[in-house]
Design a protein around this motif. Structure first.
Motif, mmCIF file in Angstrom:
data_model
loop_
_atom_site.group_PDB
_atom_site.id
_atom_site.type_symbol
_atom_site.label_atom_id
_atom_site.label_comp_id
_atom_site.label_asym_id
_atom_site.label_seq_id
_atom_site.Cartn_x
_atom_site.Cartn_y
_atom_site.Cartn_z
ATOM 1 N N LEU A 1 0.828 -1.200 0.000
ATOM 2 C CA LEU A 1 0.000 0.000 0.000
ATOM 3 C C LEU A 1 0.868 1.258 0.000
ATOM 4 O O LEU A 1 0.623 2.197 -0.766
ATOM 5 N N GLU A 2 1.901 1.277 0.821
ATOM 6 C CA GLU A 2 2.803 2.431 0.885
ATOM 7 C C GLU A 2 3.461 2.704 -0.474
ATOM 8 O O GLU A 2 3.480 3.834 -0.954
ATOM 9 N N SER A 3 4.019 1.670 -1.080
ATOM 10 C CA SER A 3 4.717 1.822 -2.360
ATOM 11 C C SER A 3 3.767 2.217 -3.481
ATOM 12 O O SER A 3 4.119 3.016 -4.356
ATOM 13 N N GLY A 4 2.571 1.655 -3.459
ATOM 14 C CA GLY A 4 1.604 1.901 -4.522
ATOM 15 C C GLY A 4 1.071 3.318 -4.577
ATOM 16 O O GLY A 4 0.478 3.721 -5.579
ATOM 17 N N LEU A 5 1.284 4.089 -3.520
ATOM 18 C CA LEU A 5 0.846 5.482 -3.553
ATOM 19 C C LEU A 5 1.712 6.313 -4.493
ATOM 20 O O LEU A 5 1.264 7.341 -5.002
ATOM 21 N N ASP A 6 2.946 5.861 -4.731
ATOM 22 C CA ASP A 6 3.892 6.611 -5.562
ATOM 23 C C ASP A 6 4.133 6.005 -6.943
ATOM 24 O O ASP A 6 4.505 6.713 -7.876
ATOM 25 N N ARG A 7 3.972 4.676 -7.052
ATOM 26 C CA ARG A 7 4.275 4.013 -8.326
ATOM 27 C C ARG A 7 3.495 2.696 -8.390
ATOM 28 O O ARG A 7 3.130 2.138 -7.364
ATOM 29 N N PRO A 8 3.250 2.172 -9.600
ATOM 30 C CA PRO A 8 2.554 0.887 -9.712
ATOM 31 C C PRO A 8 3.305 -0.205 -8.954
ATOM 32 O O PRO A 8 4.518 -0.353 -9.106
ATOM 33 N N THR A 9 2.586 -0.931 -8.114
ATOM 34 C CA THR A 9 3.188 -1.948 -7.264
ATOM 35 C C THR A 9 2.276 -3.165 -7.211
ATOM 36 O O THR A 9 1.062 -3.041 -7.158
ATOM 37 N N GLY A 10 2.873 -4.339 -7.193
ATOM 38 C CA GLY A 10 2.133 -5.580 -7.022
ATOM 39 C C GLY A 10 2.004 -6.366 -8.309
ATOM 40 O O GLY A 10 1.763 -5.810 -9.375
ATOM 41 N N ALA B 1 -11.892 -6.626 -9.096
ATOM 42 C CA ALA B 1 -12.566 -5.452 -8.538
ATOM 43 C C ALA B 1 -11.546 -4.319 -8.515
ATOM 44 O O ALA B 1 -10.404 -4.506 -8.087
ATOM 45 N N ILE B 2 -11.959 -3.169 -8.993
ATOM 46 C CA ILE B 2 -11.078 -2.003 -9.010
ATOM 47 C C ILE B 2 -11.740 -0.910 -8.196
ATOM 48 O O ILE B 2 -12.908 -0.584 -8.422
ATOM 49 N N VAL B 3 -10.980 -0.362 -7.235
ATOM 50 C CA VAL B 3 -11.511 0.729 -6.431
ATOM 51 C C VAL B 3 -10.576 1.933 -6.525
ATOM 52 O O VAL B 3 -9.363 1.780 -6.655
ATOM 53 N N LEU B 4 -11.165 3.099 -6.483
ATOM 54 C CA LEU B 4 -10.425 4.350 -6.421
ATOM 55 C C LEU B 4 -10.611 4.932 -5.037
ATOM 56 O O LEU B 4 -11.741 4.993 -4.533
ATOM 57 N N MET B 5 -9.516 5.339 -4.424
ATOM 58 C CA MET B 5 -9.583 5.915 -3.087
ATOM 59 C C MET B 5 -8.799 7.211 -3.059
ATOM 60 O O MET B 5 -7.833 7.368 -3.813
ATOM 61 N N LEU B 6 -9.198 8.118 -2.191
ATOM 62 C CA LEU B 6 -8.452 9.355 -2.031
ATOM 63 C C LEU B 6 -7.091 9.042 -1.416
ATOM 64 O O LEU B 6 -7.011 8.405 -0.362
ATOM 65 N N THR B 7 -6.050 9.483 -2.077
ATOM 66 C CA THR B 7 -4.690 9.217 -1.614
ATOM 67 C C THR B 7 -4.452 9.813 -0.236
ATOM 68 O O THR B 7 -3.787 9.203 0.605
ATOM 69 N N VAL B 8 -5.033 10.967 0.036
ATOM 70 C CA VAL B 8 -4.847 11.600 1.343
ATOM 71 C C VAL B 8 -5.403 10.716 2.470
ATOM 72 O O VAL B 8 -4.821 10.661 3.556
ATOM 73 N N GLU B 9 -6.505 10.013 2.221
ATOM 74 C CA GLU B 9 -7.058 9.108 3.235
ATOM 75 C C GLU B 9 -6.133 7.914 3.471
ATOM 76 O O GLU B 9 -5.966 7.461 4.604
ATOM 77 N N LEU B 10 -5.545 7.399 2.403
ATOM 78 C CA LEU B 10 -4.608 6.285 2.550
ATOM 79 C C LEU B 10 -3.352 6.728 3.285
ATOM 80 O O LEU B 10 -2.846 6.007 4.150
ATOM 81 N N GLY C 1 0.562 -9.769 -7.833
ATOM 82 C CA GLY C 1 -0.331 -10.859 -7.464
ATOM 83 C C GLY C 1 -1.784 -10.457 -7.420
ATOM 84 O O GLY C 1 -2.277 -9.744 -8.297
ATOM 85 N N ASP C 2 -2.454 -10.902 -6.385
ATOM 86 C CA ASP C 2 -3.891 -10.680 -6.243
ATOM 87 C C ASP C 2 -4.255 -9.236 -5.940
ATOM 88 O O ASP C 2 -5.375 -8.809 -6.199
ATOM 89 N N VAL C 3 -3.331 -8.479 -5.369
ATOM 90 C CA VAL C 3 -3.588 -7.073 -5.043
ATOM 91 C C VAL C 3 -2.535 -6.213 -5.734
ATOM 92 O O VAL C 3 -1.341 -6.471 -5.621
ATOM 93 N N ARG C 4 -3.006 -5.190 -6.427
ATOM 94 C CA ARG C 4 -2.113 -4.272 -7.140
ATOM 95 C C ARG C 4 -2.538 -2.842 -6.809
ATOM 96 O O ARG C 4 -3.724 -2.543 -6.788
ATOM 97 N N VAL C 5 -1.571 -1.996 -6.546
ATOM 98 C CA VAL C 5 -1.840 -0.615 -6.147
ATOM 99 C C VAL C 5 -1.044 0.310 -7.052
ATOM 100 O O VAL C 5 0.121 0.046 -7.342
ATOM 101 N N ARG C 6 -1.691 1.404 -7.478
ATOM 102 C CA ARG C 6 -0.986 2.374 -8.321
ATOM 103 C C ARG C 6 -1.674 3.734 -8.233
ATOM 104 O O ARG C 6 -2.874 3.817 -7.976
ATOM 105 N N PRO C 7 -0.898 4.786 -8.454
ATOM 106 C CA PRO C 7 -1.512 6.115 -8.508
ATOM 107 C C PRO C 7 -2.465 6.189 -9.704
ATOM 108 O O PRO C 7 -2.185 5.629 -10.767
ATOM 109 N N TYR C 8 -3.573 6.885 -9.511
ATOM 110 C CA TYR C 8 -4.519 7.117 -10.612
ATOM 111 C C TYR C 8 -4.317 8.522 -11.170
ATOM 112 O O TYR C 8 -4.202 8.718 -12.364
#
Length: 138
Positions: A61-70, A95-104, A72-79
């Motif tokens: 989760l931490e890494s995915g806030l700055d760059r595409p990460t993952g 399933a794809i969800v968009l979340m506010l980066t500030v909340e994360l 496997g089953d979970v992948r996180v990336r900036p939108y």
């Protein structure tokens, strides 16, 4: 001393149809499992109609806030500058969800007050973990 934090956030569930739905999601961090975060989706937001939780690495989760990460089953990336995309891959689909980066960021900062990143190993209870592995499931 606080050992568990939970944070309610809003997520935008991106469907294949043009409809984008907002759902409440709960993020959880527990010092007893210091490398992981849990994201729980309420029953109305799932295909099965029951609450579904995904557990994955806090570092992902931490890494995915700055760059595409993952991979496997979970992948996180900036939108974009304000939002982060989290993808959950399962046999039933994606399933794809968009979340506010500030909340994360806020959630991760709160988790860091319980267990600072990089010091997770100091909070592992190896005796308990080994006992759980050796426990007779009967």
């Amino acid at each position: 001393m606080i050992t568990v934090i939970e944070q309610a956030v809003q997520a935008r569930l991106v469907a294949t149809a043009p409809k984008v739905e907002t759902v409440p999601v709960t993020l959880c961090y527990d010092r007893a499992d210091p490398f992981a975060v849990r994201m729980a989706f309420p029953a109305p937001a799932t295909l099965e109609g029951v609450e579904v939780s995904w557990t994955f690495a806090r570092e992902l989760l931490e890494s995915g806030l700055d760059r595409p990460t993952g991979w496997g089953d979970v992948r996180v990336r900036p939108y974009d500058v304000d939002r982060t995309t989290i993808e959950f891959h399962a046999p039933e689909g994606v399933a794809i969800v968009l979340m506010l980066t500030v909340e994360l960021h806020r959630f991760l900062e709160r988790a860091a007050t319980i267990v600072p990143p990089g010091l997770e190993h100091l909070y592992l209870d190896m005796d308990h973990s080994l006992a759980e592995l050796m426990r007779d499931p009967r």
